[in-house]
Design an enzyme around this catalytic site. Structure first.
Site, PDB file in Angstrom:
ATOM      1  N   ARG A   1       0.852  -1.197   0.000  1.00 56.29           N
ATOM      2  CA  ARG A   1       0.000   0.000   0.000  1.00 56.29           C
ATOM      3  C   ARG A   1       0.882   1.240   0.000  1.00 56.29           C
ATOM      4  NH1 ARG A   1      -1.162   1.775   4.564  1.00 56.29           N
ATOM      5  NH2 ARG A   1      -1.959  -0.150   5.464  1.00 56.29           N
TER       6      ARG A   1
ATOM      7  N   TYR B   1     -16.751  17.221 -14.883  1.00 56.10           N
ATOM      8  CA  TYR B   1     -17.056  15.794 -15.008  1.00 56.10           C
ATOM      9  C   TYR B   1     -18.077  15.438 -13.924  1.00 56.10           C
ATOM     10  CZ  TYR B   1     -16.434  10.764 -14.720  1.00 56.10           C
ATOM     11  OH  TYR B   1     -16.654   9.413 -14.669  1.00 56.10           O
TER      12      TYR B   1
ATOM     13  N   ASP C   1      -7.776  18.933 -14.382  1.00 59.23           N
ATOM     14  CA  ASP C   1      -8.094  17.562 -14.783  1.00 59.23           C
ATOM     15  C   ASP C   1      -7.700  17.454 -16.260  1.00 59.23           C
ATOM     16  OD1 ASP C   1      -9.286  15.225 -15.728  1.00 59.23           O
ATOM     17  OD2 ASP C   1     -11.027  15.404 -14.417  1.00 59.23           O
TER      18      ASP C   1
ATOM     19  N   LYS D   1      -8.761   6.470 -19.252  1.00 57.72           N
ATOM     20  CA  LYS D   1      -9.122   7.003 -20.572  1.00 57.72           C
ATOM     21  C   LYS D   1      -7.918   6.956 -21.524  1.00 57.72           C
ATOM     22  CE  LYS D   1     -12.853   7.695 -18.187  1.00 57.72           C
ATOM     23  NZ  LYS D   1     -13.149   8.939 -17.474  1.00 57.72           N
TER      24      LYS D   1
END
Ligand SMILES: *Cc1c(COP(=O)(O)O)cnc(C)c1O
Length: 385
Positions: A55, A108, A180, A205
């Site tokens: 982690r 978004y 973004d 994306k």
């Protein structure tokens, strides 16, 4: 590669090599998938290579994080389980109750939901404003504004905001400029070079590029902020797994060549649609009549692979175009090699009905893939009827 030697390399060289040094054990030219949770210590606290628990850090993820930082010309890259996990970690690192976040009016949908339904419940205030209107942005800044959040190009109307101008507004008011960069990717636009503080990615994306992984990323310009974000990434734990990191790294190697084809195909399609009698408006920043065209020319290498358009005949006609398309797959998401079509009003933006983010009912959105463009044009011709 040292940061200094990276500065002299071109984008495509960095995309292939940054973070991708040969595996020290075997010489494998691709970073292995270190599918491991913990690491043997040489005596208590004696870490080999700095890894103790995956982690906190994992070598495959480190490779991706170094690559992201290099491509965005930032000082620290961090990889997350999704774009929204990255956004959540960022907002909870930089905001505290009583702070104010300024969102774009066409943010978004997931970002809008995260801020308005989750972060707001925790005492953070927010407003939405048109980021292309600098006077409106200045007027919406408050003494407690901590974050100016920008998406350019935006979704689904492909609005363009001037990153350099917004960076000075943010600097004057003591807020952080967050961009973004999912729609453009660092191949087309590097917000940190234009003065932004943090770049956010949904690597799902264009970065991943093959519709086979969900992931997110943050890149900070300032190493101290990068360190705080890394602390929160570990403390909150929504990290990218080793296999997902590997898939995104693999996708990024072809980002430049894929984007060139996405852009060339989208440009042809935008011009075709602009001439079509059943199309009443085309939203594409590469068209000279687009209101953000000049700014896009200034800050982008090319205009991206996303196009949206309005269909004569209203909502039913737009839905029918989506249903008739064959090569364009009907589906949400974007940025993969295969072309997608969708009806934002009923699909990606259905939850925005009645909010400031509501989109026109006759709008169709395309994520233009890298297929042979003549086949894509033929499919649109039959779908438009
Ligand atoms: C998809 C997307 C996100 C969210 O990313 P996930 O990987 O789906 O969590 C954020 N911003 C933009 C612009 C997106 O397209």
């Amino acid at each position: 590669m040292s940061e200094q030697s990276q500065q002299q390399l071109g984008f495509d060289t960095l995309a292939i090599h940054a973070g991708n040094g040969a595996d020290p054990r075997t010489g494998a030219v691709v970073p292995p998938i270190y599918q491991v949770s913990t690491y043997k210590q040489d005596g208590v606290g004696g870490l080999r290579g700095g890894y103790e628990y995956s982690r906190s850090a994992n070598p495959t993820r480190t490779a991706l994080e170094e690559n992201l930082a290099a491509l965005e010309a930032g000082r620290r890259g961090l990889a997350f389980a999704s774009g929204l996990a990255a956004e959540d970690a960022l907002l909870r690192t930089v905001c505290k109750p009583g702070d104010h976040v300024l969102l774009p009016g066409d943010a978004y949908g997931g970002t809008f939901r995260l801020v308005s339904k989750v972060v707001a419940g925790w005492g953070v205030e927010w407003d939405a404003v048109d980021m292309a209107d600098l006077d409106a942005v200045r007027a919406s800044i408050r003494p407690n504004t901590r974050v100016l959040w920008v998406e350019t190009p935006s979704n689904p109307l492909l609005g363009i905001a001037d990153i350099a101008a917004l960076a000075s507004v943010a600097r004057e008011s003591g807020a952080l400029l967050v961009v973004d960069n999912t729609f453009a990717s660092p191949y087309l636009q590097q917000p940190l070079v234009l003065g932004a503080d943090v770049v956010v990615h949904s690597t799902t994306k264009y970065m991943g590029g093959h519709s086979d992984v969900v992931g997110g990323g943050l890149v900070a310009a300032d190493p101290e902020l990068g360190e705080r974000l890394a602390f929160h990434q570990n403390a909150m734990g929504a990290v990218a797994g080793p296999f997902d990191s590997w898939l995104v790294l693999r996708g990024i190697k072809t980002l430049g060549v894929r984007m060139d084809r996405h852009c060339a195909n989208a440009e042809r399609i935008a011009h075709y649609l602009a001439e079509h009698p059943r199309v009443t408006a085309v939203h594409y920043p590469g068209l000279p009549e687009h209101p953000g065209h000049e700014v896009a020319v200034k800050q982008m290498r090319a205009f991206g692979g996303m196009v949206s358009f309005r269909v004569a005949g209203g909502e039913e006609a737009a839905v029918a175009v989506c249903d008739r398309a064959k090569l364009f797959t009907l589906g949400e998401s974007l940025g993969g090699v295969e072309s997608l079509i969708e009806h934002p009003g009923r699909m990606t933006h259905a939850s925005a009905a009645g909010s400031p983010l509501e989109v026109p009912a006759d709008l169709v959105r395309l994520s233009v893939g890298i297929e042979s463009v003549d086949d894509l044009l033929a499919d649109l011709t039959q779908a438009l009827g």
